[in-house]
Enzyme design. Sequence first.
Site, PDB file in Angstrom:
ATOM      1  N   GLY A  57       0.837  -1.196   0.000  1.00  0.00           N
ATOM      2  CA  GLY A  57       0.000   0.000   0.000  1.00  0.00           C
ATOM      3  C   GLY A  57       0.866   1.237   0.000  1.00  0.00           C
ATOM      4  O   GLY A  57       2.041   1.167   0.380  1.00  0.00           O
ATOM      5  N   CYS A  84       5.432  -6.006   1.615  1.00  0.00           N
ATOM      6  CA  CYS A  84       5.809  -4.586   1.567  1.00  0.00           C
ATOM      7  C   CYS A  84       5.132  -3.810   2.711  1.00  0.00           C
ATOM      8  O   CYS A  84       5.462  -4.040   3.869  1.00  0.00           O
ATOM      9  CB  CYS A  84       5.490  -4.011   0.196  1.00  0.00           C
ATOM     10  SG  CYS A  84       6.364  -2.463  -0.112  1.00  0.00           S
ATOM     11  N   TYR A  85       4.175  -2.941   2.426  1.00  0.00           N
ATOM     12  CA  TYR A  85       3.482  -2.236   3.511  1.00  0.00           C
ATOM     13  C   TYR A  85       2.944  -3.233   4.532  1.00  0.00           C
ATOM     14  O   TYR A  85       2.984  -2.993   5.734  1.00  0.00           O
ATOM     15  CB  TYR A  85       2.334  -1.389   2.944  1.00  0.00           C
ATOM     16  CG  TYR A  85       1.522  -0.663   4.003  1.00  0.00           C
ATOM     17  CD1 TYR A  85       1.893   0.605   4.445  1.00  0.00           C
ATOM     18  CD2 TYR A  85       0.388  -1.250   4.569  1.00  0.00           C
ATOM     19  CE1 TYR A  85       1.164   1.269   5.428  1.00  0.00           C
ATOM     20  CE2 TYR A  85      -0.350  -0.596   5.552  1.00  0.00           C
ATOM     21  CZ  TYR A  85       0.033   0.658   5.978  1.00  0.00           C
ATOM     22  OH  TYR A  85      -0.688   1.309   6.944  1.00  0.00           O
ATOM     23  N   HIS A 171       8.117  -7.589  -3.712  1.00  0.00           N
ATOM     24  CA  HIS A 171       6.822  -8.016  -4.262  1.00  0.00           C
ATOM     25  C   HIS A 171       6.957  -9.377  -4.968  1.00  0.00           C
ATOM     26  O   HIS A 171       7.477  -9.428  -6.077  1.00  0.00           O
ATOM     27  CB  HIS A 171       6.294  -6.967  -5.244  1.00  0.00           C
ATOM     28  CG  HIS A 171       5.848  -5.731  -4.549  1.00  0.00           C
ATOM     29  ND1 HIS A 171       4.558  -5.561  -4.121  1.00  0.00           N
ATOM     30  CD2 HIS A 171       6.531  -4.619  -4.179  1.00  0.00           C
ATOM     31  CE1 HIS A 171       4.458  -4.377  -3.521  1.00  0.00           C
ATOM     32  NE2 HIS A 171       5.640  -3.790  -3.542  1.00  0.00           N
ATOM     33  N   GLU A 173       4.586 -11.049  -6.217  1.00  0.00           N
ATOM     34  CA  GLU A 173       3.516 -11.231  -7.201  1.00  0.00           C
ATOM     35  C   GLU A 173       3.880 -10.747  -8.599  1.00  0.00           C
ATOM     36  O   GLU A 173       3.214 -11.115  -9.559  1.00  0.00           O
ATOM     37  CB  GLU A 173       2.229 -10.538  -6.712  1.00  0.00           C
ATOM     38  CG  GLU A 173       2.251  -9.014  -6.678  1.00  0.00           C
ATOM     39  CD  GLU A 173       2.864  -8.421  -5.407  1.00  0.00           C
ATOM     40  OE1 GLU A 173       3.594  -9.144  -4.701  1.00  0.00           O
ATOM     41  OE2 GLU A 173       2.641  -7.235  -5.133  1.00  0.00           O
ATOM     42  N   ASP A 229     -17.997 -12.093 -21.324  1.00  0.00           N
ATOM     43  CA  ASP A 229     -18.653 -12.162 -20.011  1.00  0.00           C
ATOM     44  C   ASP A 229     -20.132 -12.540 -20.129  1.00  0.00           C
ATOM     45  O   ASP A 229     -20.592 -13.493 -19.495  1.00  0.00           O
ATOM     46  CB  ASP A 229     -18.512 -10.835 -19.254  1.00  0.00           C
ATOM     47  CG  ASP A 229     -17.064 -10.426 -19.076  1.00  0.00           C
ATOM     48  OD1 ASP A 229     -16.194 -11.313 -19.169  1.00  0.00           O
ATOM     49  OD2 ASP A 229     -16.797  -9.237 -18.847  1.00  0.00           O
ATOM     50  N   LYS A 369     -10.859 -12.074 -15.583  1.00  0.00           N
ATOM     51  CA  LYS A 369     -11.151 -12.317 -17.007  1.00  0.00           C
ATOM     52  C   LYS A 369     -10.639 -13.680 -17.491  1.00  0.00           C
ATOM     53  O   LYS A 369     -11.343 -14.417 -18.171  1.00  0.00           O
ATOM     54  CB  LYS A 369     -10.506 -11.197 -17.840  1.00  0.00           C
ATOM     55  CG  LYS A 369     -11.031 -11.107 -19.236  1.00  0.00           C
ATOM     56  CD  LYS A 369     -12.323 -10.350 -19.222  1.00  0.00           C
ATOM     57  CE  LYS A 369     -12.889 -10.072 -20.569  1.00  0.00           C
ATOM     58  NZ  LYS A 369     -14.109  -9.239 -20.449  1.00  0.00           N
TER      59      LYS A 369
END
Length: 513
Positions: A57, A84-85, A171, A173, A229, A369
């Site tokens: 964040g 991180c944060y 990070h 990710e 969708d 998605k």
Amino acid sequence: MTKTRDLIVLLDFGAQYSQLIARRVRAEHVYCEIVPYNMPAEQIAAMDPSGIIFSGGPASVLDDDSPRCDDRIFDLGIPILGICYGMQLMAHMLRGKVEIPQQREYGSVEVEVLSEGQLLEGIQGRLQTWMSHTLQVSQPPQGFQILARSEHCDCAVFENQARHCYGLQFHPEVTHTPRGREIFHNFLFKICGCRGDWQMQSYASEAIASIRQQVGDKQVLLGLSGGVDSSVVAALLHRAVGDQLTAVFVNHGLMRKDEPEEIEAVFRPLLGGKLIMVDASQRFLQKLAGITDPETKRKIIGSEFIEVFAQTARSLGHLDFLAQGTIYPDVVESSSATGMVIKSHHNVGGLPQDLPFCGIVEPLRPLFKDEVRQLGAELGLPEHIIWRPPFPGPGLAIRIIGDVTEDKLVIVRESDAILREEIVASGLGRQASQYFTILSGLRSVGVMGDERSYDYTVVIRAVNTDDFMTADWVRIPYDILDKIARRIVNEVRHVNRVVYDITSKPPASIEWE
Ligand code: XMP
């Protein structure tokens, strides 16, 4: 007691990467749900998660008003991974020290593994990571062991196995941390004991059961656009409630070549008479006549669309539920440091209040998605529907610069069909996120045979993007561009020039209007 399914709860502290973390977890077949950072501990406990992740964040834990989680979370005995944060917050709340470092680390940073512990099991030596932080843990809380350090950060990874707390300054990710996946794997499977059995197949059967429970013997109406969708919703609802589903496709006359026919070919066999095709092309063309401003075009199309859909709905008599193809990124917007901002999202653009629906069915709400595509495949939808590139609601109207006429629609529709055909034939189809032609308002001089022409310029646009917020143009090989350009000027009347748009976003946008 064994859990019926694994769940990871992701506390969102406003990171731009929260959704990416959730996707990484789900890619390991563990279901992950993003919740506001201040969710009370008992509410989290009631969700019975196998693990908790604190996202990054933009705030500083040293500020009194920075976002904090409920401190009782640390006593739940559920493993927590702070990123991180999230790591700094964990350190700060558990009485470690967090400080502004002498030197900030940003971008690619090499980290030295001192001890594998549980979180870095199987990872030794040096580790390439991606960092973006203004603060760092200068002293871990009591009982925490430092597992890795970088040149300017003595505590880049820590853990406390007894307290089930783990933290990463970098990070895991992002793709710039190549071994991030192994770290997630350790956390999910070795630390949280997840089984990794979340599959699209089980999602489909759970969703079908819950639609049946919600809808009972009532009637459902769906606005079918032909996009991935709403197509997946149609297939899923059909499986769940059969002919209690009515789907309405409004053809505004601004679709790509053969699109209404392709949609009918897929859904007529499934829905029979319960597929209502409304041809409103002339009505839209009349409303758009002489309109050149892009935003005015959008507004006219949006409101006409709602009007036609609502009129059709009323004409169908009593319908109980409205189904929508809302997906996870529509629901969660995690850019705010103050937690989650919920966007209310209506695929049909917000319906008049007087439509008497008693509820909304949104079976794709938890999905990203790519997961919607997997579900579509699971339900047996054809590839060309599942992999359909995004197409804007206002359709070809915003790909014609200036006013929209039937003649101009033919030019953009035919040139677009040629482009799509050649891109697919050249195997570039899956590599480009979106590709289409634009009819520029520009006319220029050319020669055709012995005659001078004064005709339109068609623009080719093809972009690659992950999130459509930024995009780069696709390096289409020259010989393919050449073939496309030749075919367009030869086969589409009133075009004597083709250009390729080589601007990225930003500064340009993807569409021209
Ligand atoms: P831009 O042009 O903003 O496009 O870079 C980003 C993505 O959004 C799509 N787009 C729209 N989609 N209604 C839509 O449903 C619209 O008015 C609209 N305008 C742009 C665009 O096709 C691209 O995928």
